[in-house]
Enzyme design. Sequence first.
Site, PDB file in Angstrom:
ATOM      1  N   LYS A 136       0.861  -1.179   0.000  1.00  0.00           N
ATOM      2  CA  LYS A 136       0.000   0.000   0.000  1.00  0.00           C
ATOM      3  C   LYS A 136       0.897   1.229   0.000  1.00  0.00           C
ATOM      4  O   LYS A 136       1.697   1.435   0.920  1.00  0.00           O
ATOM      5  CB  LYS A 136      -0.890   0.002   1.239  1.00  0.00           C
ATOM      6  N   ARG A 179     -10.718   9.739   1.811  1.00  0.00           N
ATOM      7  CA  ARG A 179     -10.543  10.397   3.116  1.00  0.00           C
ATOM      8  C   ARG A 179     -11.666  11.388   3.356  1.00  0.00           C
ATOM      9  O   ARG A 179     -12.082  11.599   4.492  1.00  0.00           O
ATOM     10  CB  ARG A 179      -9.165  11.054   3.197  1.00  0.00           C
ATOM     11  N   LYS A 191       1.160  10.064   5.282  1.00  0.00           N
ATOM     12  CA  LYS A 191       1.290   8.761   5.918  1.00  0.00           C
ATOM     13  C   LYS A 191       2.578   8.088   5.453  1.00  0.00           C
ATOM     14  O   LYS A 191       2.702   6.876   5.476  1.00  0.00           O
ATOM     15  CB  LYS A 191       0.050   7.922   5.596  1.00  0.00           C
ATOM     16  N   GLU A 228       7.555  -6.720   1.243  1.00  0.00           N
ATOM     17  CA  GLU A 228       6.326  -6.595   2.045  1.00  0.00           C
ATOM     18  C   GLU A 228       5.429  -7.815   1.855  1.00  0.00           C
ATOM     19  O   GLU A 228       4.911  -8.386   2.816  1.00  0.00           O
ATOM     20  CB  GLU A 228       5.537  -5.347   1.612  1.00  0.00           C
ATOM     21  N   LYS A 272      -2.218  -1.492  -3.872  1.00  0.00           N
ATOM     22  CA  LYS A 272      -3.074  -0.322  -3.848  1.00  0.00           C
ATOM     23  C   LYS A 272      -2.233   0.925  -3.929  1.00  0.00           C
ATOM     24  O   LYS A 272      -1.237   0.984  -3.209  1.00  0.00           O
ATOM     25  CB  LYS A 272      -3.863  -0.375  -2.537  1.00  0.00           C
ATOM     26  N   SER A 280     -10.206   5.400  -4.647  1.00  0.00           N
ATOM     27  CA  SER A 280     -11.184   6.477  -4.841  1.00  0.00           C
ATOM     28  C   SER A 280     -10.758   7.494  -5.905  1.00  0.00           C
ATOM     29  O   SER A 280     -11.556   7.855  -6.767  1.00  0.00           O
ATOM     30  CB  SER A 280     -11.422   7.177  -3.499  1.00  0.00           C
ATOM     31  N   TYR A 316     -15.025   0.911  -6.894  1.00  0.00           N
ATOM     32  CA  TYR A 316     -16.288   1.597  -6.637  1.00  0.00           C
ATOM     33  C   TYR A 316     -17.236   1.428  -7.819  1.00  0.00           C
ATOM     34  O   TYR A 316     -18.429   1.655  -7.699  1.00  0.00           O
ATOM     35  CB  TYR A 316     -16.028   3.080  -6.331  1.00  0.00           C
TER      36      TYR A 316
HETATM   37  C1  PBG Z   1      -7.462   3.416   5.534  1.00  0.00           C
HETATM   38  C2  PBG Z   1      -7.724   3.191   4.110  1.00  0.00           C
HETATM   39  C3  PBG Z   1      -7.532   4.118   3.070  1.00  0.00           C
HETATM   40  C4  PBG Z   1      -8.054   3.543   1.930  1.00  0.00           C
HETATM   41  C5  PBG Z   1      -8.513   2.259   2.266  1.00  0.00           C
HETATM   42  N1  PBG Z   1      -8.283   2.054   3.634  1.00  0.00           N
HETATM   43  C6  PBG Z   1      -7.012   5.519   3.054  1.00  0.00           C
HETATM   44  C7  PBG Z   1      -5.749   5.882   3.672  1.00  0.00           C
HETATM   45  O1  PBG Z   1      -4.832   5.070   3.823  1.00  0.00           O
HETATM   46  O2  PBG Z   1      -5.649   7.062   4.025  1.00  0.00           O
HETATM   47  C8  PBG Z   1      -8.108   4.209   0.589  1.00  0.00           C
HETATM   48  C9  PBG Z   1      -9.109   3.689  -0.359  1.00  0.00           C
HETATM   49  C10 PBG Z   1      -9.463   4.616  -1.464  1.00  0.00           C
HETATM   50  O3  PBG Z   1      -8.859   5.680  -1.681  1.00  0.00           O
HETATM   51  O4  PBG Z   1     -10.404   4.249  -2.175  1.00  0.00           O
HETATM   52  N2  PBG Z   1      -6.491   2.721   6.174  1.00  0.00           N
END
Ligand code: PBG
Length: 329
Positions: free
Chosen positions: A200, A210, A224, A240, A255, A281, A319
Site C-alpha cells: 500500500k 478520506r 502517511k 512486504e 493499492k 477512490s 467503486y
Molecule cells: C485506511 C484506508 C484508506 C483507503 C482504504 N483504507 C485511506 C488511507 O490510507 O488514508 C483508501 C481507499 C481509497 O482511496 O479508495 N487505512
Amino acid sequence: MIKRTYPQSRLRRTRAKSFLRDLVAENHLSTDDLIQPIFISDQSEKTVKIPSMPGIYRHNLDSLYSETEALIKVGIKSVAIFPAIDADKKDQKGSHAFDDDNIVCLALKGLVERFPEVIKIADVALDPFTDHGHDGVLLDGKVDNDQTLELLQNQALILAQSGADVLAPSDMMDGRVKVIRDILESNSFVDTIILSYAAKYASSFYGPFREAVGSSANLGKASKKTYQMNFANLDEALHEAAMDIEEGADIVMVKPGTAYLDVVNAIKSEFQIPTFVYQVSGEYSMLQLSIEKGWLDKDVMLESLLCCKRAGADAILTYAAKQIALELN
Ligand code: PBG
C-alpha cells in the site's frame, strides 16, 4: 521464438470480427472478479452523496442492506465496508474501534443475518476512529508501530467475532499480519481470511476516500509516508508481500491500482498466490467524472479493470463494481 513475417502473419486477421476478438481474448472480466466497497455511517438519511465521488453514497444500515441485495441481483458477491465515524466518537487511540456496537460491527452482524453467503470484508486500521486521522497511535507525533499492533489485534478479533469473513489490514504497521493471525488462531477463528494490503503506497489517489470517511479533517497535509510505501519502490513491495505471506496472509493486495500494475504483476509472478488490486477512490473519481462530463467514453472504466486482470490481479476492489456488473449482464 516463432518468426513472424508479413504477409504470412497478419495480426489483423484475428481482429477482423468481434466474435474473433472474443475467441482470442486472453483475459476476461466477470462479476466473480469484483468487490464493491461500501461507505456506511450512523446517519438518519438513507444515503448521503459523496461530493468527490460521483455516483457513490454513504449509507445507513437499512440502505446498506438494500444496496447489498441490489448487488447480489447483479452478481456481486463480496462487499468491503468502510465507516465514517461521528467526530464526537473519535479520540487519540481510536477507542471506538473496540466497541462491539460500533457501526462496522453492527453492519457485519446485520449482513451475516441477512446475507450469510455474501463475503464480508472489513478493514483493520484505526484511521476512521482516530481524531488525528492516522492509522495508528501517535506517540510524540510519531505513529507508534508496536503499540498500534496491540490495538489492531483487538480490532481484528472484534471484527471476526462480528462475522467478517475477510480481515483486510490496511494500516501498514510492521508485524500486523502475524499478530492478527495469532489472535485469530487462539480464538478458534481458523477460517478467517487475511487479505493484507501488502503493498500500500503513500498516495494522493486516496483523497476522495478520506473525504468520504472523514479521516482527513485533522490529518490536513500530514502524510502517511512513515508507514505507507514510497511510490518509487518495487523491490520493497515484494519484500512486504513475502513478509505478509510468511506471517499468515491468505491473499495480498496492491493499492492503488492503475498506476501500480507493475507491482501487481511482480507479486503475482513471484508468489503465485491470490493477488487483488484496489482501484482506489481517486482513480475511480477521475474516470467517472470524465465519463459524466462526456470527456471519456464510459468503456474506459471496463478497460481500466480488464487491464488489472491482464496484469495478474485475481480480483479487484472497485467503486465501479455495481455499474460494471450491470454492463457485463
Ligand atoms: C485506511 C484506508 C484508506 C483507503 C482504504 N483504507 C485511506 C488511507 O490510507 O488514508 C483508501 C481507499 C481509497 O482511496 O479508495 N487505512
